[in-house]
Design a protein around this motif. Structure first.
Motif, PDB file in Angstrom:
ATOM      1  N   GLU A   1       0.832  -1.204   0.000  1.00  0.00           N
ATOM      2  CA  GLU A   1       0.000   0.000   0.000  1.00  0.00           C
ATOM      3  C   GLU A   1       0.864   1.251   0.000  1.00  0.00           C
ATOM      4  O   GLU A   1       2.014   1.240   0.452  1.00  0.00           O
ATOM      5  N   LEU A   2       0.286   2.316  -0.527  1.00  0.00           N
ATOM      6  CA  LEU A   2       0.863   3.653  -0.441  1.00  0.00           C
ATOM      7  C   LEU A   2      -0.102   4.489   0.372  1.00  0.00           C
ATOM      8  O   LEU A   2      -1.222   4.755  -0.075  1.00  0.00           O
ATOM      9  N   PRO A   3       0.259   4.881   1.592  1.00  0.00           N
ATOM     10  CA  PRO A   3      -0.673   5.648   2.430  1.00  0.00           C
ATOM     11  C   PRO A   3      -1.215   6.867   1.698  1.00  0.00           C
ATOM     12  O   PRO A   3      -0.468   7.635   1.082  1.00  0.00           O
ATOM     13  N   GLY A   4      -2.536   7.020   1.741  1.00  0.00           N
ATOM     14  CA  GLY A   4      -3.192   8.164   1.108  1.00  0.00           C
ATOM     15  C   GLY A   4      -3.542   7.983  -0.342  1.00  0.00           C
ATOM     16  O   GLY A   4      -4.237   8.833  -0.927  1.00  0.00           O
ATOM     17  N   ALA A   5      -3.098   6.882  -0.985  1.00  0.00           N
ATOM     18  CA  ALA A   5      -3.395   6.677  -2.403  1.00  0.00           C
ATOM     19  C   ALA A   5      -4.876   6.357  -2.593  1.00  0.00           C
ATOM     20  O   ALA A   5      -5.450   5.571  -1.833  1.00  0.00           O
ATOM     21  N   THR A   6      -5.499   6.954  -3.599  1.00  0.00           N
ATOM     22  CA  THR A   6      -6.940   6.767  -3.832  1.00  0.00           C
ATOM     23  C   THR A   6      -7.273   6.359  -5.261  1.00  0.00           C
ATOM     24  O   THR A   6      -8.418   6.009  -5.549  1.00  0.00           O
ATOM     25  N   ALA A   7      -6.305   6.401  -6.172  1.00  0.00           N
ATOM     26  CA  ALA A   7      -6.593   6.162  -7.585  1.00  0.00           C
ATOM     27  C   ALA A   7      -6.946   4.703  -7.841  1.00  0.00           C
ATOM     28  O   ALA A   7      -6.271   3.787  -7.363  1.00  0.00           O
ATOM     29  N   SER A   8      -8.017   4.485  -8.610  1.00  0.00           N
ATOM     30  CA  SER A   8      -8.363   3.152  -9.074  1.00  0.00           C
ATOM     31  C   SER A   8      -7.612   2.880 -10.371  1.00  0.00           C
ATOM     32  O   SER A   8      -6.991   3.780 -10.970  1.00  0.00           O
ATOM     33  N   LEU A   9      -7.691   1.652 -10.866  1.00  0.00           N
ATOM     34  CA  LEU A   9      -7.071   1.340 -12.151  1.00  0.00           C
ATOM     35  C   LEU A   9      -7.711   2.158 -13.266  1.00  0.00           C
ATOM     36  O   LEU A   9      -7.011   2.654 -14.165  1.00  0.00           O
ATOM     37  N   ASP A  10      -9.021   2.346 -13.217  1.00  0.00           N
ATOM     38  CA  ASP A  10      -9.688   3.171 -14.223  1.00  0.00           C
ATOM     39  C   ASP A  10      -9.200   4.613 -14.178  1.00  0.00           C
ATOM     40  O   ASP A  10      -9.046   5.268 -15.227  1.00  0.00           O
ATOM     41  N   ASP A  11      -8.974   5.149 -12.981  1.00  0.00           N
ATOM     42  CA  ASP A  11      -8.436   6.503 -12.844  1.00  0.00           C
ATOM     43  C   ASP A  11      -7.060   6.603 -13.513  1.00  0.00           C
ATOM     44  O   ASP A  11      -6.754   7.607 -14.186  1.00  0.00           O
ATOM     45  N   MET A  12      -6.254   5.566 -13.320  1.00  0.00           N
ATOM     46  CA  MET A  12      -4.909   5.587 -13.891  1.00  0.00           C
ATOM     47  C   MET A  12      -4.958   5.458 -15.414  1.00  0.00           C
ATOM     48  O   MET A  12      -4.152   6.069 -16.121  1.00  0.00           O
ATOM     49  N   VAL A  13      -5.913   4.680 -15.937  1.00  0.00           N
ATOM     50  CA  VAL A  13      -6.102   4.620 -17.385  1.00  0.00           C
ATOM     51  C   VAL A  13      -6.456   6.002 -17.915  1.00  0.00           C
ATOM     52  O   VAL A  13      -5.914   6.460 -18.938  1.00  0.00           O
ATOM     53  N   ALA A  14      -7.352   6.687 -17.243  1.00  0.00           N
ATOM     54  CA  ALA A  14      -7.827   7.997 -17.700  1.00  0.00           C
ATOM     55  C   ALA A  14      -6.714   9.036 -17.746  1.00  0.00           C
ATOM     56  O   ALA A  14      -6.810  10.016 -18.501  1.00  0.00           O
ATOM     57  N   SER A  15      -5.658   8.832 -16.961  1.00  0.00           N
ATOM     58  CA  SER A  15      -4.563   9.803 -16.939  1.00  0.00           C
ATOM     59  C   SER A  15      -3.351   9.339 -17.741  1.00  0.00           C
ATOM     60  O   SER A  15      -2.261   9.917 -17.614  1.00  0.00           O
ATOM     61  N   THR A  16      -3.527   8.331 -18.584  1.00  0.00           N
ATOM     62  CA  THR A  16      -2.427   7.785 -19.373  1.00  0.00           C
ATOM     63  C   THR A  16      -2.467   8.334 -20.800  1.00  0.00           C
ATOM     64  O   THR A  16      -3.490   8.227 -21.483  1.00  0.00           O
ATOM     65  N   GLU A  17      -1.363   8.912 -21.240  1.00  0.00           N
ATOM     66  CA  GLU A  17      -1.271   9.428 -22.600  1.00  0.00           C
ATOM     67  C   GLU A  17      -1.110   8.281 -23.600  1.00  0.00           C
ATOM     68  O   GLU A  17      -1.819   8.202 -24.601  1.00  0.00           O
ATOM     69  N   ARG A  18      -0.167   7.386 -23.320  1.00  0.00           N
ATOM     70  CA  ARG A  18       0.004   6.198 -24.156  1.00  0.00           C
ATOM     71  C   ARG A  18       0.715   5.130 -23.337  1.00  0.00           C
ATOM     72  O   ARG A  18       1.755   5.398 -22.720  1.00  0.00           O
ATOM     73  N   GLY A  19       0.154   3.941 -23.322  1.00  0.00           N
ATOM     74  CA  GLY A  19       0.772   2.867 -22.565  1.00  0.00           C
ATOM     75  C   GLY A  19       0.006   1.578 -22.737  1.00  0.00           C
ATOM     76  O   GLY A  19      -0.954   1.487 -23.514  1.00  0.00           O
ATOM     77  N   LEU A  20       0.424   0.569 -22.001  1.00  0.00           N
ATOM     78  CA  LEU A  20      -0.208  -0.734 -22.028  1.00  0.00           C
ATOM     79  C   LEU A  20      -0.926  -1.005 -20.715  1.00  0.00           C
ATOM     80  O   LEU A  20      -0.468  -0.588 -19.645  1.00  0.00           O
ATOM     81  N   LEU A  21      -2.046  -1.698 -20.806  1.00  0.00           N
ATOM     82  CA  LEU A  21      -2.801  -2.165 -19.647  1.00  0.00           C
ATOM     83  C   LEU A  21      -2.798  -3.688 -19.676  1.00  0.00           C
ATOM     84  O   LEU A  21      -3.262  -4.296 -20.648  1.00  0.00           O
ATOM     85  N   LEU A  22      -2.274  -4.308 -18.624  1.00  0.00           N
ATOM     86  CA  LEU A  22      -2.220  -5.759 -18.550  1.00  0.00           C
ATOM     87  C   LEU A  22      -3.466  -6.325 -17.870  1.00  0.00           C
ATOM     88  O   LEU A  22      -4.149  -5.627 -17.124  1.00  0.00           O
ATOM     89  N   THR A  23      -3.744  -7.604 -18.130  1.00  0.00           N
ATOM     90  CA  THR A  23      -4.736  -8.341 -17.355  1.00  0.00           C
ATOM     91  C   THR A  23      -4.043  -9.154 -16.277  1.00  0.00           C
ATOM     92  O   THR A  23      -4.319  -9.007 -15.094  1.00  0.00           O
ATOM     93  N   CYS A  24      -3.133 -10.028 -16.684  1.00  0.00           N
ATOM     94  CA  CYS A  24      -2.421 -10.835 -15.684  1.00  0.00           C
ATOM     95  C   CYS A  24      -1.121 -11.350 -16.274  1.00  0.00           C
ATOM     96  O   CYS A  24      -0.872 -11.262 -17.483  1.00  0.00           O
ATOM     97  N   LEU A  25      -0.294 -11.909 -15.402  1.00  0.00           N
ATOM     98  CA  LEU A  25       0.988 -12.503 -15.770  1.00  0.00           C
ATOM     99  C   LEU A  25       0.899 -14.012 -15.587  1.00  0.00           C
ATOM    100  O   LEU A  25       0.077 -14.517 -14.821  1.00  0.00           O
ATOM    101  N   TRP A  26       1.798 -14.721 -16.259  1.00  0.00           N
ATOM    102  CA  TRP A  26       1.693 -16.181 -16.290  1.00  0.00           C
ATOM    103  C   TRP A  26       3.064 -16.797 -16.500  1.00  0.00           C
ATOM    104  O   TRP A  26       3.947 -16.189 -17.096  1.00  0.00           O
TER     105      TRP A  26
END
Length: 479
Positions: free
Chosen positions: A366-391
């Motif tokens: 955890e990061l104390p005070g962090a509130t961003a969801s994964l959707d929030d982080m997507v919304a603030s991404t200019e260009r990048g990849l979103l993973l589902t899972c690792l294997w």
């Protein structure tokens, strides 16, 4: 673990002894200088489905026992540990004798020390003599009908659901020749849910750990799968390289679990791991991340409760049967971004002169005070990849903790705050230690279930993370 119903025809299963009585009887039979006995009784209910239809279900019950014999002579302490599943009452003495024979035939152990005194042990959360709790197919009484409705909706949408749900109730009894008697009851449930579409061909996954399936929202999980299937209607081919990458909590859990399993103090002190100091000793006190993250364990963590004392079936470098019964407390492994503790046995704590901090069966980042969801982080991404899972995660270099593995069930391209489509899978080469050094954003921590290690280590809570240069080393043909 064998079911008591799976014996050959005509055989007689003699299990008149309760798990508690079996523990006591094994100690009575022991002729070793000291003895420890672990008896686990468990019941499991499961459902499996494929192509929007239930395929199998079942309930099993079983018992396993481990006898750990300590034989002392002029050379030191010799230890023999023998386990057996599906143990009948009339096989118990043979198990005890096998353990004693194994001890006499082994080399003396270097880390031998006195067994835990009952007065210094952690109190059991369950009464020793209480009946062993059991699960049955009724644990899915709300989940199964909701899953049936999801089958109907998915079939209409041209999507097929596959998956597996399992619930286990186990009780573990620890008895030693010093008079120690401890018991821990553990409910545990896991859910894997895959969605596959043909037009376009796309596969995605969600998973969840649960104590009793009452908190599983099938409709919400189905909606998330549908969203990802819709993302897959557009496909983009990308080459290998370093990409800004959003790691969901499930992927973070796999990486941090692997890191946790490398936190052994003895290996670090002997220069074997990424937590060894080049100057000798360990890296305790060094900064691992520019962000004030905390990696911690707590047996009393709400929703992630686990055994509050050590339960081990043999001597070992990270966890030792000599510590059986020692309290497992709340521990911060990484505190404010710095390496604060290592996983210790009593012996390694004496060697390293660091606090005794036994391993726990849960993990929280955890990061104390962090509130961003994964959707929030997507919304603030200019260009990048979103993973589902690792294997298929495997160690490449223990000294740097370099791992390799594959992405699976959906990698998505994010541009200008929106998911634009699905991209090909990759093989990655990354170190969780290096990722902590380079992470630029950590979101809100939530309970999660990891794809690779969740079956063995399901009790995790993790945040989404942003890494600016995740190393996708090659394109993978895995789907």
């Amino acid at each position: 673990m064998n079911s008591v119903h799976s014996q050959p025809k005509g055989s007689t299963v003699s299990q008149s002894l309760s798990a508690q009585a079996m523990t006591e009887r094994a100690l009575e039979l022991s002729r070793a200088d000291e003895c420890m006995v672990l008896v686990t009784e468990a019941s499991t209910a499961n459902l499996r489905w494929a192509g929007n239809s239930l395929t199998t279900n079942g309930v099993t019950r079983g018992r396993s026992a481990t006898v750990i014999s300590l034989v002392k002579d002029a050379a030191g302490v010799r230890v023999g540990s023998v386990s057996q599943s599906g143990l009948r009452d009339d096989q118990l003495e043979d198990l005890v004798r096998a353990s004693e024979e194994a001890a006499r035939g082994s080399a003396p152990v270097k880390e031998a020390y006195s067994l835990v005194d009952p007065a210094s042990a952690e109190a059991s959360g369950s009464e020793w003599d209480a009946p062993v709790p059991v699960t049955d197919i009724g644990v899915f009484s709300e989940f199964a009908p909701a899953l049936g409705k999801a089958f109907e909706r998915s079939a209409q949408a041209g999507v097929r659901l596959y998956g597996y749900a399992q619930h286990t109730m186990s009780a573990t009894f620890l008895g030693t020749s010093t008079g120690l008697r401890l018991r821990h009851d553990q409910p545990s449930g896991t859910l894997d849910l895959n969605a596959k579409s043909e037009e376009p061909h796309h596969s995605t996954w969600v998973g969840q750990a649960t104590r009793d399936f009452t908190d599983v929202d099938v409709a919400a999980l189905e909606a998330e799968l549908e969203r990802r299937i819709s993302w897959g209607r557009t496909t983009v081919e990308l080459p290998p390289g370093r990409y800004e990458t959003l790691l969901p909590p499930s992927a973070v859990a796999d990486l941090m679990t692997d890191l946790y399993w490398e936190l052994g103090a003895r290996d670090a002190f002997e220069g074997r791991t990424a937590f060894s100091s080049p100057q000798g000793g360990t890296r305790v006190g060094e900064r691992l991340s520019p962000l004030p993250v905390r990696l911690r364990s707590n047996p009393a963590e709400p929703g992630l409760e686990c055994a509050p004392f050590v339960l081990a079936d043999a001597p070992g470098r990270r966890i030792s049967a000599f510590d059986n019964g020692r309290p497992v407390g709340a521990t911060e492994w990484i505190s404010d971004g710095e390496l604060a503790r290592l996983v210790q046995t009593y012996d390694s704590a004496m060697m390293t002169a660091l606090p005794l901090t036994p391993e726990a069966d849960n993990l929280i980042l955890e990061l104390p005070g962090a509130t961003a969801s994964l959707d929030d982080m997507v919304a603030s991404t200019e260009r990048g990849l979103l993973l589902t899972c690792l294997w298929y995660i495997r160690m490449v270099d223990p000294r740097t903790m370099l791992l390799t593995g594959l992405t699976r069930d959906g990698v998505y391209l994010v541009e200008d705050g929106e998911v634009r489509g699905a991209v090909n899978n990759f093989r990655f080469n990354e170190s969780p230690v290096s990722l902590l050094e380079r992470v630029t954003e950590v979101g809100k921590t939530t309970p999660t279930f990891s794809r690779e290690f969740g079956e063995y280590f399901p009790l995790t809570a993790m945040p989404p993370m942003r890494v600016p240069d995740f190393n996708m080393s090659s394109v993978s043909q895995a789907s």
